[in-house]
Enzyme design. Structure first.
Site, PDB file in Angstrom:
ATOM      1  N   LYS A 117       0.834  -1.088   0.086  1.00  0.00           N
ATOM      2  CA  LYS A 117      -0.048  -0.125   0.071  1.00  0.00           C
ATOM      3  C   LYS A 117       0.889   1.366  -0.098  1.00  0.00           C
ATOM      4  O   LYS A 117       2.126   1.233   0.498  1.00  0.00           O
ATOM      5  CB  LYS A 117      -0.836   0.313   1.150  1.00  0.00           C
ATOM      6  CG  LYS A 117      -0.407   0.359   2.603  1.00  0.00           C
ATOM      7  CD  LYS A 117      -0.055   1.638   2.925  1.00  0.00           C
ATOM      8  CE  LYS A 117       0.799   1.714   4.380  1.00  0.00           C
ATOM      9  NZ  LYS A 117       1.684   2.859   4.475  1.00  0.00           N
ATOM     10  N   ASP A 173      -2.255  -1.686   9.731  1.00  0.00           N
ATOM     11  CA  ASP A 173      -2.526  -1.567   8.127  1.00  0.00           C
ATOM     12  C   ASP A 173      -3.216  -3.059   7.912  1.00  0.00           C
ATOM     13  O   ASP A 173      -3.266  -3.084   6.448  1.00  0.00           O
ATOM     14  CB  ASP A 173      -1.264  -1.505   7.521  1.00  0.00           C
ATOM     15  CG  ASP A 173      -0.854  -0.038   7.808  1.00  0.00           C
ATOM     16  OD1 ASP A 173      -1.645   0.646   7.929  1.00  0.00           O
ATOM     17  OD2 ASP A 173       0.315   0.049   7.744  1.00  0.00           O
TER      18      ASP A 173
HETATM   19  O1  C5P Z   1      -0.393  -0.881  14.129  1.00  0.00           O
HETATM   20  P1  C5P Z   1       1.143  -1.201  13.882  1.00  0.00           P
HETATM   21  O2  C5P Z   1       1.760  -2.316  14.607  1.00  0.00           O
HETATM   22  O3  C5P Z   1       1.534  -1.078  12.684  1.00  0.00           O
HETATM   23  O4  C5P Z   1       1.915   0.065  14.712  1.00  0.00           O
HETATM   24  C1  C5P Z   1       3.162  -0.159  14.937  1.00  0.00           C
HETATM   25  C2  C5P Z   1       3.725   1.072  15.820  1.00  0.00           C
HETATM   26  O5  C5P Z   1       3.562   2.231  15.046  1.00  0.00           O
HETATM   27  C3  C5P Z   1       2.696   1.258  16.946  1.00  0.00           C
HETATM   28  O6  C5P Z   1       3.222   0.651  18.033  1.00  0.00           O
HETATM   29  C4  C5P Z   1       2.893   2.649  17.216  1.00  0.00           C
HETATM   30  O7  C5P Z   1       3.928   2.977  17.771  1.00  0.00           O
HETATM   31  C5  C5P Z   1       3.006   3.165  15.977  1.00  0.00           C
HETATM   32  N1  C5P Z   1       1.748   3.732  15.475  1.00  0.00           N
HETATM   33  C6  C5P Z   1       1.108   4.880  15.829  1.00  0.00           C
HETATM   34  N2  C5P Z   1       0.062   5.336  15.360  1.00  0.00           N
HETATM   35  C7  C5P Z   1      -0.911   4.428  14.466  1.00  0.00           C
HETATM   36  C8  C5P Z   1      -0.186   3.114  14.116  1.00  0.00           C
HETATM   37  C9  C5P Z   1       1.028   2.933  14.357  1.00  0.00           C
HETATM   38  O8  C5P Z   1       1.808   5.357  16.678  1.00  0.00           O
HETATM   39  N3  C5P Z   1      -1.987   4.948  14.030  1.00  0.00           N
END
Ligand code: C5P
Length: 291
Positions: free
Chosen positions: A6, A133
Protein backbone atom coordinates in the site's frame (compact mmCIF):
# COMPACT_ATOMS: atom_id res chain seq x y z
CA UNK A 1 -2.29 -15.35 -2.71
CA UNK A 2 -0.82 -12.20 -4.17
CA UNK A 3 -0.87 -9.59 -1.42
CA UNK A 4 -0.32 -5.99 -2.56
CA UNK A 5 1.76 -3.22 -0.98
CA UNK A 6 0.00 0.00 0.00
CA UNK A 7 0.88 3.64 -0.36
CA UNK A 8 -0.70 6.61 1.41
CA UNK A 9 -1.89 9.36 -0.95
CA UNK A 10 -2.74 11.49 2.09
CA UNK A 11 -1.55 10.74 5.62
CA UNK A 12 -2.72 13.16 8.29
CA UNK A 13 -1.48 12.34 11.80
CA UNK A 14 -3.20 13.66 14.90
CA UNK A 15 -2.04 13.62 18.50
CA UNK A 16 -0.78 10.51 20.28
CA UNK A 17 -3.69 8.78 22.04
CA UNK A 18 -3.74 7.32 25.54
CA UNK A 19 -3.15 3.82 24.04
CA UNK A 20 0.10 5.02 22.38
CA UNK A 21 -1.31 5.04 18.83
CA UNK A 22 -1.83 8.20 16.81
CA UNK A 23 -5.21 9.17 15.45
CA UNK A 24 -4.96 9.08 11.62
CA UNK A 25 -6.91 10.20 8.60
CA UNK A 26 -5.40 8.61 5.52
CA UNK A 27 -6.15 7.64 1.94
CA UNK A 28 -4.71 4.19 1.38
CA UNK A 29 -4.22 2.77 -2.08
CA UNK A 30 -3.07 -0.80 -2.74
CA UNK A 31 -0.63 -0.97 -5.67
CA UNK A 32 0.59 -3.66 -8.05
CA UNK A 33 3.72 -4.65 -6.12
CA UNK A 34 2.94 -8.00 -4.51
CA UNK A 35 4.29 -10.46 -1.98
CA UNK A 36 3.17 -14.02 -2.71
CA UNK A 37 1.88 -16.09 0.21
CA UNK A 38 1.24 -19.81 -0.29
CA UNK A 39 -0.29 -22.08 2.36
CA UNK A 40 -0.09 -25.89 2.16
CA UNK A 41 -1.04 -28.49 4.81
CA UNK A 42 1.62 -29.02 7.47
CA UNK A 43 2.28 -29.88 11.10
CA UNK A 44 2.14 -26.86 13.42
CA UNK A 45 3.06 -23.54 11.78
CA UNK A 46 6.19 -23.28 9.64
CA UNK A 47 7.25 -20.44 7.36
CA UNK A 48 9.83 -20.20 4.60
CA UNK A 49 10.68 -16.68 3.42
CA UNK A 50 12.36 -16.13 0.04
CA UNK A 51 12.71 -13.49 -2.67
CA UNK A 52 14.64 -10.22 -3.01
CA UNK A 53 13.62 -8.82 0.40
CA UNK A 54 13.78 -12.05 2.46
CA UNK A 55 16.91 -11.00 4.36
CA UNK A 56 16.20 -10.19 7.99
CA UNK A 57 12.54 -11.27 7.92
CA UNK A 58 11.96 -13.44 11.02
CA UNK A 59 10.76 -17.02 10.56
CA UNK A 60 9.65 -17.49 14.17
CA UNK A 61 6.61 -16.18 16.02
CA UNK A 62 7.76 -12.60 15.37
CA UNK A 63 6.76 -13.07 11.71
CA UNK A 64 3.45 -11.25 11.17
CA UNK A 65 2.15 -13.97 8.83
CA UNK A 66 2.83 -16.59 11.53
CA UNK A 67 1.07 -14.43 14.13
CA UNK A 68 -1.86 -14.07 11.71
CA UNK A 69 -2.15 -17.86 11.35
CA UNK A 70 -2.25 -18.31 15.15
CA UNK A 71 -4.83 -15.50 15.51
CA UNK A 72 -7.09 -17.08 12.88
CA UNK A 73 -6.75 -20.56 14.40
CA UNK A 74 -7.63 -19.20 17.86
CA UNK A 75 -10.58 -17.24 16.44
CA UNK A 76 -12.14 -20.25 14.70
CA UNK A 77 -11.03 -22.82 17.30
CA UNK A 78 -8.85 -25.06 15.11
CA UNK A 79 -5.38 -26.47 15.79
CA UNK A 80 -3.19 -24.72 13.24
CA UNK A 81 -1.46 -26.91 10.67
CA UNK A 82 0.18 -25.09 7.78
CA UNK A 83 3.40 -24.55 5.86
CA UNK A 84 3.65 -20.99 4.59
CA UNK A 85 5.89 -19.84 1.76
CA UNK A 86 6.29 -16.07 1.58
CA UNK A 87 7.99 -14.63 -1.51
CA UNK A 88 8.96 -11.07 -0.65
CA UNK A 89 8.91 -8.51 -3.45
CA UNK A 90 7.81 -5.73 -1.07
CA UNK A 91 10.72 -4.08 0.75
CA UNK A 92 10.80 -4.39 4.54
CA UNK A 93 10.45 -1.44 6.97
CA UNK A 94 9.78 0.76 3.95
CA UNK A 95 6.38 2.41 4.57
CA UNK A 96 4.64 0.01 2.16
CA UNK A 97 3.01 -2.27 4.76
CA UNK A 98 4.77 -5.38 3.48
CA UNK A 99 4.41 -7.20 6.81
CA UNK A 100 0.70 -6.39 6.87
CA UNK A 101 0.39 -7.68 3.29
CA UNK A 102 1.95 -10.99 4.40
CA UNK A 103 -0.43 -11.21 7.38
CA UNK A 104 -3.39 -10.53 5.08
CA UNK A 105 -2.15 -13.09 2.55
CA UNK A 106 -1.74 -15.69 5.31
CA UNK A 107 -5.25 -15.01 6.68
CA UNK A 108 -6.82 -15.32 3.22
CA UNK A 109 -4.77 -18.43 2.31
CA UNK A 110 -5.46 -20.28 5.61
CA UNK A 111 -9.13 -19.31 5.57
CA UNK A 112 -9.27 -21.16 2.24
CA UNK A 113 -6.95 -24.07 3.22
CA UNK A 114 -8.86 -24.81 6.42
CA UNK A 115 -12.30 -24.19 4.85
CA UNK A 116 -13.12 -21.79 7.69
CA UNK A 117 -15.00 -19.54 5.29
CA UNK A 118 -14.82 -16.27 7.24
CA UNK A 119 -15.91 -13.15 5.34
CA UNK A 120 -13.36 -10.42 4.59
CA UNK A 121 -15.05 -8.28 7.27
CA UNK A 122 -14.55 -11.04 9.88
CA UNK A 123 -10.94 -11.50 8.78
CA UNK A 124 -10.48 -7.74 9.16
CA UNK A 125 -11.57 -7.89 12.79
CA UNK A 126 -9.02 -10.68 13.40
CA UNK A 127 -6.41 -8.69 11.44
CA UNK A 128 -6.91 -5.44 13.39
CA UNK A 129 -5.31 -7.05 16.46
CA UNK A 130 -2.15 -7.75 14.41
CA UNK A 131 -1.46 -4.28 13.04
CA UNK A 132 -3.16 -1.05 12.02
CA UNK A 133 -2.65 -1.67 8.27
CA UNK A 134 -3.79 -5.31 8.21
CA UNK A 135 -7.55 -4.60 7.77
CA UNK A 136 -6.79 -2.47 4.68
CA UNK A 137 -4.37 -5.10 3.34
CA UNK A 138 -7.23 -7.64 3.39
CA UNK A 139 -9.51 -5.58 1.15
CA UNK A 140 -7.04 -3.49 -0.88
CA UNK A 141 -8.43 -1.03 -3.43
CA UNK A 142 -8.56 2.58 -2.26
CA UNK A 143 -9.96 3.52 1.14
CA UNK A 144 -10.25 6.29 3.67
CA UNK A 145 -8.69 5.04 6.91
CA UNK A 146 -9.44 6.59 10.28
CA UNK A 147 -8.91 5.64 13.92
CA UNK A 148 -5.41 4.18 14.00
CA UNK A 149 -5.92 3.28 10.32
CA UNK A 150 -8.13 0.24 10.90
CA UNK A 151 -11.52 1.90 10.31
CA UNK A 152 -12.12 1.87 6.57
CA UNK A 153 -14.45 3.40 4.03
CA UNK A 154 -13.95 2.24 0.46
CA UNK A 155 -13.37 5.05 -2.07
CA UNK A 156 -14.06 4.89 -5.76
CA UNK A 157 -11.38 6.37 -8.00
CA UNK A 158 -12.23 7.73 -11.44
CA UNK A 159 -9.00 6.61 -13.14
CA UNK A 160 -6.21 4.10 -12.60
CA UNK A 161 -3.27 5.84 -10.92
CA UNK A 162 0.28 5.16 -12.13
CA UNK A 163 2.96 5.43 -9.48
CA UNK A 164 6.73 5.28 -9.44
CA UNK A 165 7.79 3.54 -6.24
CA UNK A 166 11.33 4.58 -5.29
CA UNK A 167 12.81 2.10 -2.81
CA UNK A 168 15.50 3.44 -0.49
CA UNK A 169 18.79 1.81 0.51
CA UNK A 170 17.70 2.57 4.08
CA UNK A 171 14.89 1.28 6.27
CA UNK A 172 12.86 3.02 8.97
CA UNK A 173 11.04 1.67 12.00
CA UNK A 174 7.43 2.90 12.12
CA UNK A 175 7.42 3.52 15.92
CA UNK A 176 10.71 5.44 15.60
CA UNK A 177 9.25 7.77 12.95
CA UNK A 178 6.06 8.35 15.00
CA UNK A 179 8.27 9.03 18.03
CA UNK A 180 10.41 11.52 16.09
CA UNK A 181 7.26 13.26 14.82
CA UNK A 182 6.12 13.69 18.44
CA UNK A 183 9.53 15.18 19.29
CA UNK A 184 9.36 17.62 16.36
CA UNK A 185 5.85 18.65 17.44
CA UNK A 186 6.69 19.29 21.07
CA UNK A 187 5.07 22.51 22.24
CA UNK A 188 2.81 22.72 19.16
CA UNK A 189 -0.94 22.12 19.30
CA UNK A 190 -1.89 19.19 17.03
CA UNK A 191 -5.26 19.34 15.28
CA UNK A 192 -7.40 16.26 14.83
CA UNK A 193 -6.53 14.75 11.45
CA UNK A 194 -8.70 14.97 8.34
CA UNK A 195 -8.48 14.35 4.61
CA UNK A 196 -9.49 17.47 2.62
CA UNK A 197 -12.75 17.06 0.68
CA UNK A 198 -10.96 18.42 -2.41
CA UNK A 199 -8.70 15.33 -2.47
CA UNK A 200 -11.65 12.95 -2.16
CA UNK A 201 -13.40 14.76 -5.04
CA UNK A 202 -10.22 14.70 -7.13
CA UNK A 203 -9.99 10.94 -6.60
CA UNK A 204 -13.64 10.39 -7.53
CA UNK A 205 -13.14 12.32 -10.77
CA UNK A 206 -9.70 10.86 -11.53
CA UNK A 207 -8.37 14.44 -11.76
CA UNK A 208 -4.63 13.73 -11.73
CA UNK A 209 -3.42 17.31 -11.28
CA UNK A 210 -5.76 17.87 -8.34
CA UNK A 211 -4.73 14.53 -6.79
CA UNK A 212 -1.08 15.55 -7.15
CA UNK A 213 -1.85 18.93 -5.50
CA UNK A 214 -3.52 17.14 -2.59
CA UNK A 215 -0.79 14.56 -1.91
CA UNK A 216 0.48 15.12 1.61
CA UNK A 217 2.18 13.18 4.39
CA UNK A 218 2.49 14.53 7.95
CA UNK A 219 5.26 11.95 8.60
CA UNK A 220 7.45 13.20 5.76
CA UNK A 221 9.39 15.73 7.82
CA UNK A 222 10.19 13.17 10.52
CA UNK A 223 11.13 10.47 7.97
CA UNK A 224 13.33 12.90 6.01
CA UNK A 225 15.04 14.11 9.14
CA UNK A 226 15.93 10.48 10.03
CA UNK A 227 16.96 9.71 6.42
CA UNK A 228 18.27 12.96 4.88
CA UNK A 229 18.80 11.26 1.45
CA UNK A 230 15.03 11.40 0.94
CA UNK A 231 15.17 15.11 0.11
CA UNK A 232 17.36 14.30 -2.93
CA UNK A 233 15.01 11.56 -4.13
CA UNK A 234 11.97 13.86 -3.78
CA UNK A 235 13.67 16.68 -5.71
CA UNK A 236 14.88 14.28 -8.40
CA UNK A 237 11.30 13.08 -8.92
CA UNK A 238 10.02 16.65 -9.22
CA UNK A 239 12.84 17.65 -11.61
CA UNK A 240 12.15 14.80 -14.03
CA UNK A 241 8.48 15.81 -14.22
CA UNK A 242 6.44 13.68 -11.80
CA UNK A 243 3.04 15.28 -11.13
CA UNK A 244 3.64 14.95 -7.40
CA UNK A 245 5.84 13.05 -4.98
CA UNK A 246 5.74 12.17 -1.28
CA UNK A 247 7.13 9.75 1.25
CA UNK A 248 4.87 6.70 1.63
CA UNK A 249 3.64 6.00 5.17
CA UNK A 250 6.50 6.20 7.67
CA UNK A 251 9.01 5.91 4.79
CA UNK A 252 11.62 5.75 3.53
CA UNK A 253 10.00 4.74 0.21
CA UNK A 254 8.98 7.71 -1.97
CA UNK A 255 6.10 7.54 -4.45
CA UNK A 256 5.57 9.72 -7.51
CA UNK A 257 2.36 10.18 -9.48
CA UNK A 258 2.67 9.87 -13.27
CA UNK A 259 0.27 10.99 -16.01
CA UNK A 260 -0.12 7.52 -17.56
CA UNK A 261 1.65 4.17 -17.90
CA UNK A 262 4.18 5.37 -20.52
CA UNK A 263 5.04 8.43 -18.41
CA UNK A 264 5.40 6.18 -15.36
CA UNK A 265 7.82 3.82 -17.10
CA UNK A 266 9.91 6.71 -18.41
CA UNK A 267 10.02 8.41 -14.96
CA UNK A 268 11.02 5.09 -13.37
CA UNK A 269 13.83 4.57 -15.90
CA UNK A 270 15.16 8.08 -15.35
CA UNK A 271 14.97 7.88 -11.56
CA UNK A 272 16.71 4.51 -11.62
CA UNK A 273 19.50 6.06 -13.70
CA UNK A 274 20.04 8.73 -11.01
CA UNK A 275 21.51 6.01 -8.77
CA UNK A 276 19.69 7.50 -5.75
CA UNK A 277 17.49 4.45 -5.09
CA UNK A 278 17.95 0.79 -4.27
CA UNK A 279 15.19 -0.12 -6.75
CA UNK A 280 12.51 1.68 -8.74
CA UNK A 281 9.15 0.15 -9.74
CA UNK A 282 6.44 1.37 -12.12
CA UNK A 283 3.13 0.23 -10.59
CA UNK A 284 -0.57 1.13 -10.68
CA UNK A 285 -3.41 1.31 -8.21
CA UNK A 286 -5.89 0.33 -7.11
CA UNK A 287 -4.83 -3.32 -6.73
CA UNK A 288 -6.51 -6.05 -4.66
CA UNK A 289 -5.36 -9.29 -3.02
CA UNK A 290 -5.97 -12.16 -5.44
CA UNK A 291 -5.25 -15.77 -6.19
O1 C5P B 1 -0.25 -1.06 14.23
P1 C5P B 1 1.19 -1.32 13.96
O2 C5P B 1 1.69 -2.57 14.60
O3 C5P B 1 1.55 -1.24 12.51
O4 C5P B 1 1.96 -0.13 14.64
C1 C5P B 1 3.33 -0.17 14.90
C2 C5P B 1 3.66 0.99 15.81
O5 C5P B 1 3.52 2.23 15.08
C3 C5P B 1 2.75 1.16 17.02
O6 C5P B 1 3.20 0.39 18.09
C4 C5P B 1 2.87 2.64 17.29
O7 C5P B 1 4.09 2.93 17.95
C5 C5P B 1 2.97 3.24 15.90
N1 C5P B 1 1.65 3.66 15.38
C6 C5P B 1 1.09 4.81 15.89
N2 C5P B 1 -0.14 5.22 15.42
C7 C5P B 1 -0.77 4.51 14.46
C8 C5P B 1 -0.20 3.33 13.93
C9 C5P B 1 1.03 2.93 14.42
O8 C5P B 1 1.65 5.49 16.76
N3 C5P B 1 -1.96 4.95 14.01
Amino acid sequence: MLAPAKINIVLAVGPRRADGFHELATVFQAVSLYDEVEAVPGEGVEVVVEGPYAAGVPTDDANLAVRAVHALAAHVGVTPGVRLRVHKEIPVAAGLAGGSADAAGALLACNRLWGTDLSVTELQSVGASLGSDVPFALSGGTALGTGRGEQLRELSVGAPLHWVVAVSDHSLSTPAVFGHLDDLRQGRAVASPSVPTAVLEALTHGDLDAIADGMHNDMQEAASSLTPELADVLSAGREIGALGGIVSGSGPTCVFLARNRAHCVSLATELDRSGLCRAVHAVYGPATPRG
